[in-house]
Design a protein around this motif. Structure first.
Motif, mmCIF file in Angstrom:
data_model
loop_
_atom_site.group_PDB
_atom_site.id
_atom_site.type_symbol
_atom_site.label_atom_id
_atom_site.label_comp_id
_atom_site.label_asym_id
_atom_site.label_seq_id
_atom_site.Cartn_x
_atom_site.Cartn_y
_atom_site.Cartn_z
ATOM 1 N N LYS A 51 33.223 2.177 1.104
ATOM 2 C CA LYS A 51 32.774 3.446 0.513
ATOM 3 C C LYS A 51 33.921 4.449 0.584
ATOM 4 O O LYS A 51 34.077 5.177 1.547
ATOM 5 C CB LYS A 51 31.546 3.962 1.256
ATOM 6 N N GLU A 110 23.704 0.572 -0.120
ATOM 7 C CA GLU A 110 24.599 0.951 0.967
ATOM 8 C C GLU A 110 24.248 0.145 2.210
ATOM 9 O O GLU A 110 23.079 0.020 2.568
ATOM 10 C CB GLU A 110 24.436 2.446 1.238
ATOM 11 N N ILE A 111 25.246 -0.420 2.831
ATOM 12 C CA ILE A 111 25.036 -1.140 4.091
ATOM 13 C C ILE A 111 26.011 -0.557 5.116
ATOM 14 O O ILE A 111 27.060 -0.032 4.761
ATOM 15 C CB ILE A 111 25.259 -2.671 3.953
ATOM 16 N N SER A 112 25.651 -0.651 6.382
ATOM 17 C CA SER A 112 26.567 -0.172 7.401
ATOM 18 C C SER A 112 27.021 -1.378 8.213
ATOM 19 O O SER A 112 26.272 -2.292 8.488
ATOM 20 C CB SER A 112 25.902 0.873 8.290
ATOM 21 N N GLU A 113 28.280 -1.354 8.557
ATOM 22 C CA GLU A 113 28.871 -2.464 9.291
ATOM 23 C C GLU A 113 29.125 -2.022 10.716
ATOM 24 O O GLU A 113 29.887 -1.093 10.964
ATOM 25 C CB GLU A 113 30.193 -2.852 8.602
ATOM 26 N N GLU A 114 28.454 -2.655 11.657
ATOM 27 C CA GLU A 114 28.665 -2.333 13.068
ATOM 28 C C GLU A 114 29.916 -3.058 13.552
ATOM 29 O O GLU A 114 30.076 -4.239 13.364
ATOM 30 C CB GLU A 114 27.477 -2.777 13.927
ATOM 31 N N GLU A 115 30.818 -2.289 14.167
ATOM 32 C CA GLU A 115 32.063 -2.896 14.655
ATOM 33 C C GLU A 115 32.137 -2.746 16.146
ATOM 34 O O GLU A 115 31.689 -1.855 16.744
ATOM 35 C CB GLU A 115 33.252 -2.242 13.997
ATOM 36 N N MET A 165 32.756 1.550 9.320
ATOM 37 C CA MET A 165 32.934 2.090 7.982
ATOM 38 C C MET A 165 31.788 1.624 7.091
ATOM 39 O O MET A 165 31.362 0.480 7.156
ATOM 40 C CB MET A 165 34.269 1.621 7.407
ATOM 41 N N GLU A 166 31.312 2.530 6.280
ATOM 42 C CA GLU A 166 30.220 2.207 5.363
ATOM 43 C C GLU A 166 30.722 1.267 4.264
ATOM 44 O O GLU A 166 31.859 1.377 3.813
ATOM 45 C CB GLU A 166 29.696 3.488 4.715
ATOM 46 N N LYS A 167 29.847 0.376 3.839
ATOM 47 C CA LYS A 167 30.159 -0.557 2.758
ATOM 48 C C LYS A 167 29.102 -0.429 1.673
ATOM 49 O O LYS A 167 27.977 -0.015 1.928
ATOM 50 C CB LYS A 167 30.165 -1.998 3.276
#
Length: 63
Positions: free
Chosen positions: A39, A58-63, A1-3
């Motif tokens: 987001k 905007e940052i992206s969180e790798e899960e 999910m985007e943060k």
């Protein structure tokens, strides 16, 4: 999910009460406070209301 990383870059002094309340709801209290929010449409709507007071990255969180 985007943060989103949201930073308060301008003082809300002199702006309407609802804009101050929006900043408080986002968790921004002092200048240069930073918070990480998901987001979502609700958060994006809040940021649209106070876009002149904040900086958003905007940052992206790798899960």
């Amino acid at each position: 999910m985007e943060k989103l990383v949201v930073e308060l870059i301008k003082s809300p002094i002199g702006y309407k009460y609802d804009q101050k309340a929006t900043l408080k709801a986002l968790g921004l209290r002092k200048l240069h406070d930073r918070v990480i929010k998901p987001k979502t449409p609700q958060i994006l709507g809040m940021l649209e209301k106070v876009k002149h007071l904040v900086k958003v990255e905007e940052i992206s969180e790798e899960e």
